[in-house]
Design an enzyme around this catalytic site. Structure first.
Site, PDB file in Angstrom:
ATOM      1  N   LYS A 104      40.945  60.374   8.178  1.00 26.73           N
ATOM      2  CA  LYS A 104      39.759  61.387   7.251  1.00 26.73           C
ATOM      3  C   LYS A 104      38.876  61.192   5.793  1.00 26.73           C
ATOM      4  O   LYS A 104      40.027  60.518   5.191  1.00 26.73           O
ATOM      5  CB  LYS A 104      40.047  62.314   7.859  1.00 26.73           C
ATOM      6  CG  LYS A 104      38.584  62.978   7.612  1.00 26.73           C
ATOM      7  CD  LYS A 104      39.359  64.013   8.382  1.00 26.73           C
ATOM      8  CE  LYS A 104      38.433  65.486   7.705  1.00 26.73           C
ATOM      9  NZ  LYS A 104      36.991  65.577   7.845  1.00 26.73           N
TER      10      LYS A 104
ATOM     11  N   LYS B 116      43.952  58.587   1.262  1.00 23.48           N
ATOM     12  CA  LYS B 116      44.160  57.181   1.344  1.00 23.48           C
ATOM     13  C   LYS B 116      44.055  56.729   0.133  1.00 23.48           C
ATOM     14  O   LYS B 116      45.489  55.970   0.364  1.00 23.48           O
ATOM     15  CB  LYS B 116      42.738  56.739   1.923  1.00 23.48           C
ATOM     16  CG  LYS B 116      43.276  57.138   3.661  1.00 23.48           C
ATOM     17  CD  LYS B 116      41.614  56.346   3.889  1.00 23.48           C
ATOM     18  CE  LYS B 116      40.564  56.658   3.609  1.00 23.48           C
ATOM     19  NZ  LYS B 116      39.966  57.960   3.429  1.00 23.48           N
TER      20      LYS B 116
ATOM     21  N   LYS C   9      32.023  53.905  -2.737  1.00 29.64           N
ATOM     22  CA  LYS C   9      32.702  54.588  -4.116  1.00 29.64           C
ATOM     23  C   LYS C   9      33.170  53.864  -4.844  1.00 29.64           C
ATOM     24  O   LYS C   9      33.481  54.236  -6.324  1.00 29.64           O
ATOM     25  CB  LYS C   9      33.820  56.180  -3.981  1.00 29.64           C
ATOM     26  CG  LYS C   9      32.736  57.128  -3.315  1.00 29.64           C
ATOM     27  CD  LYS C   9      33.419  58.078  -2.709  1.00 29.64           C
ATOM     28  CE  LYS C   9      34.851  57.579  -2.253  1.00 29.64           C
ATOM     29  NZ  LYS C   9      34.534  57.927  -0.717  1.00 29.64           N
TER      30      LYS C   9
ATOM     31  N   ASP D 225      35.996  57.717   7.771  1.00 28.35           N
ATOM     32  CA  ASP D 225      35.559  57.693   8.411  1.00 28.35           C
ATOM     33  C   ASP D 225      35.410  55.970   9.058  1.00 28.35           C
ATOM     34  O   ASP D 225      34.122  55.561   8.496  1.00 28.35           O
ATOM     35  CB  ASP D 225      34.114  58.290   9.167  1.00 28.35           C
ATOM     36  CG  ASP D 225      34.984  59.933   9.200  1.00 28.35           C
ATOM     37  OD1 ASP D 225      35.956  60.598   9.312  1.00 28.35           O
ATOM     38  OD2 ASP D 225      34.984  60.450   7.597  1.00 28.35           O
TER      39      ASP D 225
END
Ligand SMILES: Nc1ncnc2c1ncn2[C@@H]1O[C@H](COP(=O)(O)OP(=O)(O)OP(=O)(O)O)[C@@H](O)[C@H]1O
Ligand SMILES: [Mg+2]
Lengths: 446, 272
Positions: B9, B14, B40, B126
């Site tokens: 998520k 991560k 990003k 996601d």
């Protein structure tokens, strides 16, 4: 074994038209293009990869060949059509800058008075805000910028692109206003003003002192859009067999919005329909007697011609082959023509490419015609076993070419031939086909 | 060569975990490459010591495809770790998923990544579209780790990712390699995550506690391994790196229905 193979080959269709499914099999952008292709003062932008513009130009080329095939000298100049040339990079980073650049280029190069933007699948998938760009361009250049943001194949069909463009034009540029008596507006395309349909309609209308001033949408200069509603009669160019209805619906809206009467639900394709249509026109001009006179005059032309070809056509064994769905083709008119030429209608055959429910509808239409014409014995062959029947036939009138088959074939045109002239052209083509020496096969096109 | 990917998520940790694991593996003598698959482009920040300014897609945007060279897009970070950021469009325009596809294909074409022992893909949270499934679908990565906390929505995302892995596992070598717990201090979090992993036909390979040292290091643009190599948290990442390196327990996941997942969370998630 060999024979079976052979017959398979004989029956294979050259499927030129993949009109069997009716959803998501066409792109909205060429529809947008077609709606304004010859409207001087406009320019069209495809916010798309280059290939989309290529496809649209190929379609134009096809239409032009058909015009030339019809011995027409089409001198129309298309308006500029420019693709924003979306590439991989633009699909990642968004294509609005490309679009902006494209708009600038078009404005500088052609100074159009109206810009129409159609959007492709790529633009649709990545979500480019094309409507905003259109709004901005409108402010920047002080010209109307219409946007049809259907996203190529994603948001609709060819006809959606076409009719949405028409609707945008109607909403924005056309207002109710006093009518000019005798001024007629043709509505629809059917190969444009040089096409047989428009030519024939114009010819027939002249009997009633009705003068066709424009053919809308694709063929009216931008500067004249505002005058369109001065027409006192709107005549949609359509085909009775067509149920798609976009044209009819839009014509109905035209009538409602601008208070212009229109001749709908009957179209001059096939002789019977032509008569009905002429009567409607007569009714509109308030001279029913004139209508009957015109019908008599035209019928005489048909009659005289049939007399001259009967020695060749009478009692010839003719077969009608149908592989076009009811949405695009109505067998009654062809059957009427066969009967007029006093040919023996040996059979009606249905090709396998028709889907089950299409077959049902086609069979029902043929049965209805048989009953009405009291020719109930004509067999309908829907199981593919029509080889014998074709071997014995003098001519096959067919919606699809059977390339390997030696039978003489008349290709039933996709774009319907209108009026008395249309009927004459069809009969002449079949007659000439029957006049060919020996038992040579081959295909003839009207 | 091990090809692994971290999914989970958005915001679950991560990139932080990936950078720390990469650093640990590297300190254990392995050659490592970390590839950030997220517009990003913050995946390799802690390894490079700065936000990556030259992403693959930056080059694609500004140069002709053919003129791009490997050295333009491949960077070297902490302890010689190879760092790549796929990059992507500005928020709200274009298609980032398509960008990931193009970036990964370009890396392949240029053979841009030098031979390494481990490649680690850090993929946007996601899995919003096909582009972000690329690393699994095209077998860029074979061993997939899902990072999750005990929060229901994090588990929900993890379960969905497992569905994706299951789909692609049936036709290729991609497998679920384990669940990495990254704590959010929810009730009975570790037990819940263990039970969750079992349900998915997998196991909890690590339970990383929530520790401020991570944030302090992050503020110095460093991994914990660089900033505080002797800390307890560093030790945890080192152990996780070893587990990942030695892991052979790969499975085809058995994702749950939402109701089952909800029940699981209810069962464990009571106040202690
Ligand atoms: N174990 C931990 N203890 C404390 N803070 C943590 C821990 N793990 C991650 N964080 C913090 O959580 C925040 C989000 O982490 P990170 O950016 O790694 O998440 P992500 O899953 O990569 O997010 P995204 O999906 O946006 O890429 C960061 O500020 C990070 O420092
Ligand atoms: Mg991240």
């Amino acid at each position: 074994m060999k024979k079976a193979n052979n017959s398979e080959q004989k029956n294979s269709l050259a499927t030129k038209w993949l009109f069997t499914k009716n959803r998501s099999c066409s792109c909205t952008m060429p529809g947008v293009w077609r709606a304004v292709s010859f409207c001087d003062g406009c320019a069209v932008i495809f916010h798309s990869p280059l290939g989309c513009a290529h496809v649209a130009t190929l379609m134009d080329l096809g239409a032009q060949y058909r015009m030339i095939g019809d011995h027409q000298n089409e001198n129309l100049d298309a308006v500029p059509m420019v693709s924003s040339n979306l590439q991989e990079k633009d699909s990642i980073f968004g294509g609005v800058e490309k679009l902006r650049g494209c708009i600038t280029h078009v404005m500088q190069t052609w100074q159009p008075q109206c810009l129409i933007i159609a959007t492709s699948c790529v633009a649709g998938v990545i979500g480019d805000d094309v409507e905003q760009e259109a709004e901005d361009a409108e402010k920047q250049y002080h010209i109307p910028v219409l946007c049809v943001p259907y996203g190529g194949f994603l948001g609709g069909e060819y006809s959606d692109g076409y009719f949405q463009t028409v609707r945008l034009i109607m909403e924005r540029f056309i207002k109710p206003q006093p009518k000019v008596p005798g001024r007629v507006l043709l509505f629809g395309d059917q190969m444009g003003p040089c096409g047989q349909y428009a030519r024939e309609v114009k010819r027939l209308l002249r009997y009633f002192d009705l003068d066709v001033k424009w053919q809308f949408p694709g063929y009216v200069p931008f500067a004249e859009w505002g005058e369109l509603s001065t027409a006192s009669l709107l005549i949609p160019l359509n085909y009775a067999g067509q149920t798609q209805g976009g044209l009819e619906k839009t014509a109905a809206e035209w009538t409602e919005w601008f208070d212009t009467p229109s001749i709908r639900d009957v179209y001059p394709v096939g002789w019977q329909n032509t008569c009905a249509w002429l009567r409607k026109i007569a009714e509109f001009v308030g001279d029913k007697a004139k209508g009957e006179t015109v019908i008599q005059l035209e019928e005489k032309r048909l009659h005289d011609y049939v007399e001259s070809i009967l020695p060749v056509t009478k009692n010839k064994k003719a077969v009608l082959g149908i592989g076009r769905g009811p949405r695009w083709y109505n067998p009654a008119e062809t059957l009427n023509t066969m009967r007029r030429m006093q040919m023996e209608i040996a059979a009606v055959i249905l090709y396998d490419k028709l889907m089950a429910e299409e077959k049902e509808t086609v069979i029902a239409a043929v049965e209805e015609w048989k009953k009405a014409s009291q020719l109930t014995d004509i067999p309908i062959i829907a199981d593919g076993n029509y080889n014998n029947c074709l071997e014995q036939a003098d001519v096959l009138l067919t919606t699809d070419e059977l390339p390997g088959n030696p039978v003489r074939q008349f290709f039933i045109p996709m774009v319907p031939l209108a009026g008395t002239d249309g009927e004459l052209i069809v009969m002449r083509t079949i007659y000439r086909l029957l006049c060919r020496y020996g038992n040579k096969g081959g295909i003839a096109y009207a | 060569m091990k090809k692994i990917a971290f999914y989970g998520k958005g915001g679950i940790g991560k990139s932080t975990t990936a950078a720390n694991v990469s650093a640990a593996l590297s300190l254990q003598g392995k050659k490592v490459c970390q590839i950030g698959c997220d517009p990003k482009n913050d995946s390799t920040r802690l390894l490079l010591g700065h936000i990556c300014k030259e992403t693959v897609l930056d080059k694609v945007r500004t140069c002709e495809m053919d003129s791009i060279k490997a050295e333009d897009i491949v960077h070297t970070g902490f302890n010689g770790i190879t760092c790549v950021e796929a990059g992507g469009p500005e928020p709200g325009v274009g298609c980032a998923g398509r960008g990931i596809i193009v970036a990964l294909q370009l890396l392949d074409k240029l053979k841009a990544v030098p031979p390494v022992d481990v490649t680690l893909y850090d993929v946007l949270g996601d899995v919003v579209c096909g582009g972000f499934a690329m690393p699994i679908r095209e077998e860029y990565a074979e061993e997939i780790y899902i990072i999750s906390s005990g929060e229901l929505m994090s588990l929900y995302a993890a379960n969905n990712i497992a569905k994706g892995i299951k789909r692609f596992a049936s036709r290729g070598s991609v497998r679920l390699a384990g669940i990495i717990g990254n704590s959010r201090n929810t009730p009975n979090e570790k037990e819940l995550l263990e039970a969750f992993a079992r349900k998915l036909n997998s196991r909890l390979v690590a339970f990383v506690p929530r520790d401020q040292i991570v944030n302090v290091a992050e503020n110095q643009r460093q991994t914990v391994l660089q900033f505080a190599p002797e800390s307890r948290q560093a030790e945890i990442y080192i152990k996780l790196a070893e587990t990942i390196w030695n892991n052979t327990e790969l499975s085809v996941p058995t994702p749950m229905e939402f109701e089952e997942l909800e029940a699981l969370a209810t069962e464990y998630g009571k106040e202690p």
